[in-house]
Design a protein around this motif. Sequence first.
Motif, PDB file in Angstrom:
ATOM      1  N   THR A   7       0.850  -1.181   0.000  1.00 10.90           N
ATOM      2  CA  THR A   7       0.000   0.000   0.000  1.00 10.90           C
ATOM      3  C   THR A   7       0.886   1.230   0.000  1.00 10.90           C
ATOM      4  OG1 THR A   7      -0.104   0.022   2.404  1.00 10.90           O
ATOM      5  CG2 THR A   7      -1.861  -1.145   1.256  1.00 10.90           C
ATOM      6  N   ALA A   8       0.325   2.348  -0.358  1.00 10.51           N
ATOM      7  CA  ALA A   8       1.054   3.615  -0.354  1.00 10.51           C
ATOM      8  C   ALA A   8       0.249   4.625   0.449  1.00 10.51           C
ATOM      9  CB  ALA A   8       1.248   4.127  -1.779  1.00 10.51           C
ATOM     10  N   VAL A   9       0.966   5.529   1.090  1.00 13.03           N
ATOM     11  CA  VAL A   9       0.281   6.574   1.848  1.00 13.03           C
ATOM     12  C   VAL A   9       0.088   7.784   0.963  1.00 13.03           C
ATOM     13  CG1 VAL A   9       1.180   5.799   4.067  1.00 13.03           C
ATOM     14  CG2 VAL A   9       2.408   7.542   2.807  1.00 13.03           C
ATOM     15  N   GLN A  10      -0.903   8.584   1.329  1.00 14.24           N
ATOM     16  CA  GLN A  10      -1.199   9.799   0.588  1.00 14.24           C
ATOM     17  C   GLN A  10      -1.470  10.907   1.596  1.00 14.24           C
ATOM     18  OE1 GLN A  10      -4.702   9.557  -1.882  1.00 14.24           O
ATOM     19  NE2 GLN A  10      -3.471  10.068  -3.669  1.00 14.24           N
ATOM     20  N   SER A  11      -0.941  12.065   1.329  1.00 13.80           N
ATOM     21  CA  SER A  11      -1.177  13.200   2.226  1.00 13.80           C
ATOM     22  C   SER A  11      -2.666  13.460   2.360  1.00 13.80           C
ATOM     23  CB  SER A  11      -0.512  14.463   1.684  1.00 13.80           C
ATOM     24  OG  SER A  11       0.872  14.312   1.678  1.00 13.80           O
ATOM     25  N   ILE A  12      -3.069  13.867   3.575  1.00 17.14           N
ATOM     26  CA  ILE A  12      -4.477  14.178   3.806  1.00 17.14           C
ATOM     27  C   ILE A  12      -4.594  15.577   4.393  1.00 17.14           C
ATOM     28  CG2 ILE A  12      -5.273  11.810   4.046  1.00 17.14           C
ATOM     29  CD1 ILE A  12      -5.127  12.111   7.059  1.00 17.14           C
ATOM     30  N   ALA A  13      -5.719  16.191   4.146  1.00 20.89           N
ATOM     31  CA  ALA A  13      -5.997  17.529   4.668  1.00 20.89           C
ATOM     32  C   ALA A  13      -6.491  17.427   6.104  1.00 20.89           C
ATOM     33  CB  ALA A  13      -7.036  18.221   3.804  1.00 20.89           C
ATOM     34  N   ALA A  14      -6.422  18.519   6.824  1.00 24.34           N
ATOM     35  CA  ALA A  14      -6.865  18.548   8.225  1.00 24.34           C
ATOM     36  C   ALA A  14      -8.327  18.151   8.357  1.00 24.34           C
ATOM     37  CB  ALA A  14      -6.637  19.938   8.805  1.00 24.34           C
ATOM     38  N   ASP A  15      -9.143  18.497   7.376  1.00 22.36           N
ATOM     39  CA  ASP A  15     -10.580  18.181   7.426  1.00 22.36           C
ATOM     40  C   ASP A  15     -10.867  16.690   7.276  1.00 22.36           C
ATOM     41  OD1 ASP A  15     -10.900  20.884   7.603  1.00 22.36           O
ATOM     42  OD2 ASP A  15     -11.518  21.151   5.516  1.00 22.36           O
ATOM     43  N   ASP A  16      -9.900  15.942   6.734  1.00 20.85           N
ATOM     44  CA  ASP A  16     -10.103  14.517   6.487  1.00 20.85           C
ATOM     45  C   ASP A  16      -9.661  13.625   7.638  1.00 20.85           C
ATOM     46  OD1 ASP A  16     -11.102  15.160   3.993  1.00 20.85           O
ATOM     47  OD2 ASP A  16      -9.143  14.989   3.019  1.00 20.85           O
ATOM     48  N   THR A  29       7.475  21.906   8.056  1.00 23.73           N
ATOM     49  CA  THR A  29       7.931  23.183   7.517  1.00 23.73           C
ATOM     50  C   THR A  29       8.113  24.156   8.680  1.00 23.73           C
ATOM     51  OG1 THR A  29       6.712  22.831   5.470  1.00 23.73           O
ATOM     52  CG2 THR A  29       7.405  25.081   5.946  1.00 23.73           C
ATOM     53  N   LEU A  30       9.322  24.667   8.804  1.00 28.29           N
ATOM     54  CA  LEU A  30       9.619  25.681   9.815  1.00 28.29           C
ATOM     55  C   LEU A  30      10.012  26.962   9.103  1.00 28.29           C
ATOM     56  CD1 LEU A  30      11.682  23.524  12.327  1.00 28.29           C
ATOM     57  CD2 LEU A  30       9.284  24.166  12.469  1.00 28.29           C
ATOM     58  N   GLN A  31       9.749  28.088   9.728  1.00 25.58           N
ATOM     59  CA  GLN A  31      10.097  29.366   9.117  1.00 25.58           C
ATOM     60  C   GLN A  31      11.131  30.086   9.969  1.00 25.58           C
ATOM     61  OE1 GLN A  31       6.737  31.737   8.082  1.00 25.58           O
ATOM     62  NE2 GLN A  31       5.865  30.164   6.771  1.00 25.58           N
ATOM     63  N   TYR A  32      12.147  30.601   9.286  1.00 27.66           N
ATOM     64  CA  TYR A  32      13.220  31.323   9.958  1.00 27.66           C
ATOM     65  C   TYR A  32      13.359  32.704   9.332  1.00 27.66           C
ATOM     66  CZ  TYR A  32      14.532  26.863  11.957  1.00 27.66           C
ATOM     67  OH  TYR A  32      14.529  25.675  12.644  1.00 27.66           O
ATOM     68  N   PRO A  33      13.695  33.712  10.119  1.00 24.36           N
ATOM     69  CA  PRO A  33      13.891  35.049   9.553  1.00 24.36           C
ATOM     70  C   PRO A  33      15.141  35.099   8.684  1.00 24.36           C
ATOM     71  CG  PRO A  33      14.261  35.057  11.931  1.00 24.36           C
ATOM     72  CD  PRO A  33      13.824  33.691  11.572  1.00 24.36           C
ATOM     73  N   LEU A  73      -3.744  18.576  16.374  1.00 20.01           N
ATOM     74  CA  LEU A  73      -4.103  17.194  16.644  1.00 20.01           C
ATOM     75  C   LEU A  73      -3.385  16.750  17.909  1.00 20.01           C
ATOM     76  CD1 LEU A  73      -3.647  15.350  13.216  1.00 20.01           C
ATOM     77  CD2 LEU A  73      -5.735  16.311  14.160  1.00 20.01           C
ATOM     78  N   LEU A  74      -4.093  16.083  18.792  1.00 20.17           N
ATOM     79  CA  LEU A  74      -3.454  15.412  19.917  1.00 20.17           C
ATOM     80  C   LEU A  74      -3.293  13.967  19.481  1.00 20.17           C
ATOM     81  CD1 LEU A  74      -2.423  15.324  22.842  1.00 20.17           C
ATOM     82  CD2 LEU A  74      -4.765  14.760  23.529  1.00 20.17           C
ATOM     83  N   VAL A  75      -2.045  13.492  19.486  1.00 18.33           N
ATOM     84  CA  VAL A  75      -1.757  12.145  19.011  1.00 18.33           C
ATOM     85  C   VAL A  75      -1.021  11.353  20.076  1.00 18.33           C
ATOM     86  CG1 VAL A  75      -1.714  12.795  16.570  1.00 18.33           C
ATOM     87  CG2 VAL A  75       0.392  12.894  17.893  1.00 18.33           C
ATOM     88  N   LYS A  76      -1.172  10.033  19.990  1.00 20.39           N
ATOM     89  CA  LYS A  76      -0.484   9.131  20.901  1.00 20.39           C
ATOM     90  C   LYS A  76       0.595   8.411  20.105  1.00 20.39           C
ATOM     91  CE  LYS A  76      -1.388   5.265  24.006  1.00 20.39           C
ATOM     92  NZ  LYS A  76      -2.434   4.345  24.485  1.00 20.39           N
ATOM     93  N   LYS A  77       1.834   8.461  20.617  1.00 20.75           N
ATOM     94  CA  LYS A  77       2.951   7.809  19.951  1.00 20.75           C
ATOM     95  C   LYS A  77       2.978   6.319  20.277  1.00 20.75           C
ATOM     96  CE  LYS A  77       6.169  11.689  19.966  1.00 20.75           C
ATOM     97  NZ  LYS A  77       7.511  12.088  20.398  1.00 20.75           N
ATOM     98  N   VAL A  78       3.854   5.594  19.596  1.00 15.69           N
ATOM     99  CA  VAL A  78       4.003   4.161  19.801  1.00 15.69           C
ATOM    100  C   VAL A  78       4.399   3.854  21.245  1.00 15.69           C
ATOM    101  CG1 VAL A  78       5.315   2.128  19.097  1.00 15.69           C
ATOM    102  CG2 VAL A  78       4.607   3.773  17.399  1.00 15.69           C
ATOM    103  N   ASP A  79       5.220   4.716  21.844  1.00 17.13           N
ATOM    104  CA  ASP A  79       5.692   4.470  23.216  1.00 17.13           C
ATOM    105  C   ASP A  79       4.678   4.903  24.274  1.00 17.13           C
ATOM    106  OD1 ASP A  79       5.874   7.213  23.140  1.00 17.13           O
ATOM    107  OD2 ASP A  79       8.043   7.290  23.433  1.00 17.13           O
ATOM    108  N   GLY A  80       3.514   5.394  23.859  1.00 12.12           N
ATOM    109  CA  GLY A  80       2.464   5.765  24.793  1.00 12.12           C
ATOM    110  C   GLY A  80       2.421   7.234  25.169  1.00 12.12           C
ATOM    111  N   THR A  81       3.466   7.980  24.825  1.00 10.18           N
ATOM    112  CA  THR A  81       3.467   9.413  25.129  1.00 10.18           C
ATOM    113  C   THR A  81       2.542  10.142  24.160  1.00 10.18           C
ATOM    114  OG1 THR A  81       5.391   9.821  23.717  1.00 10.18           O
ATOM    115  CG2 THR A  81       5.824   9.354  26.045  1.00 10.18           C
ATOM    116  N   ARG A  82       2.116  11.319  24.572  1.00  8.22           N
ATOM    117  CA  ARG A  82       1.223  12.126  23.736  1.00  8.22           C
ATOM    118  C   ARG A  82       1.951  13.378  23.249  1.00  8.22           C
ATOM    119  NH1 ARG A  82      -2.007   8.920  26.451  1.00  8.22           N
ATOM    120  NH2 ARG A  82      -4.213   8.665  26.039  1.00  8.22           N
ATOM    121  N   ARG A  88      -0.506  23.282  10.515  1.00 10.85           N
ATOM    122  CA  ARG A  88      -0.008  24.376   9.674  1.00 10.85           C
ATOM    123  C   ARG A  88       1.476  24.200   9.407  1.00 10.85           C
ATOM    124  NH1 ARG A  88      -1.957  28.980  13.625  1.00 10.85           N
ATOM    125  NH2 ARG A  88      -0.936  27.447  14.959  1.00 10.85           N
ATOM    126  N   GLN A  89       2.142  23.388  10.231  1.00  7.10           N
ATOM    127  CA  GLN A  89       3.581  23.207  10.090  1.00  7.10           C
ATOM    128  C   GLN A  89       3.983  21.830   9.583  1.00  7.10           C
ATOM    129  OE1 GLN A  89       4.997  24.076  14.044  1.00  7.10           O
ATOM    130  NE2 GLN A  89       5.433  26.183  13.496  1.00  7.10           N
TER     131      GLN A  89
END
Length: 118
Positions: A7-16, A29-33, A73-82, A88-89
């Motif tokens: 299978t292949a992954v595909q980028s998804i929008a925040a609404d999805d 993406t990070l922004q620097y002056p 998004l609040l996400v849970k990692k594989v090791d159980g941490t959140r 936006r980044q």
Amino acid sequence: MIQQVHTAVQSIAADDVSVGDFVVVMNVTLQYPSFLWCHEPVAFSRPEMIPLNWMPTDGGKPLKVIAICIPFLLVKKVDGTRETLDLRQCRIARISPEFAEKIRKAHAKNKMRRQRCV
């Protein structure tokens, strides 16, 4: 003979994104002056923000979506941490629950091996 399905992954929008989805971070993406570019004084006539894209080293690890408040998004990692993701980044992609489970099991196995060696 066992047939393998790729299978292949595909980028998804925040609404999805839905609670319970498994996602991975594809890039950040990070922004620097521009004044931080000390070797290019003439490249920028006025200060501006320069976007830099990078791929995180743990980008293939699955994250389970626990809560959504777009663009966060609040996400849970594989090791159980959140962790909180700012959509936006970063660009995310949905992965299958089966693939996420295989990674979780492999991570647990590796953790047990490391504990035995100590």
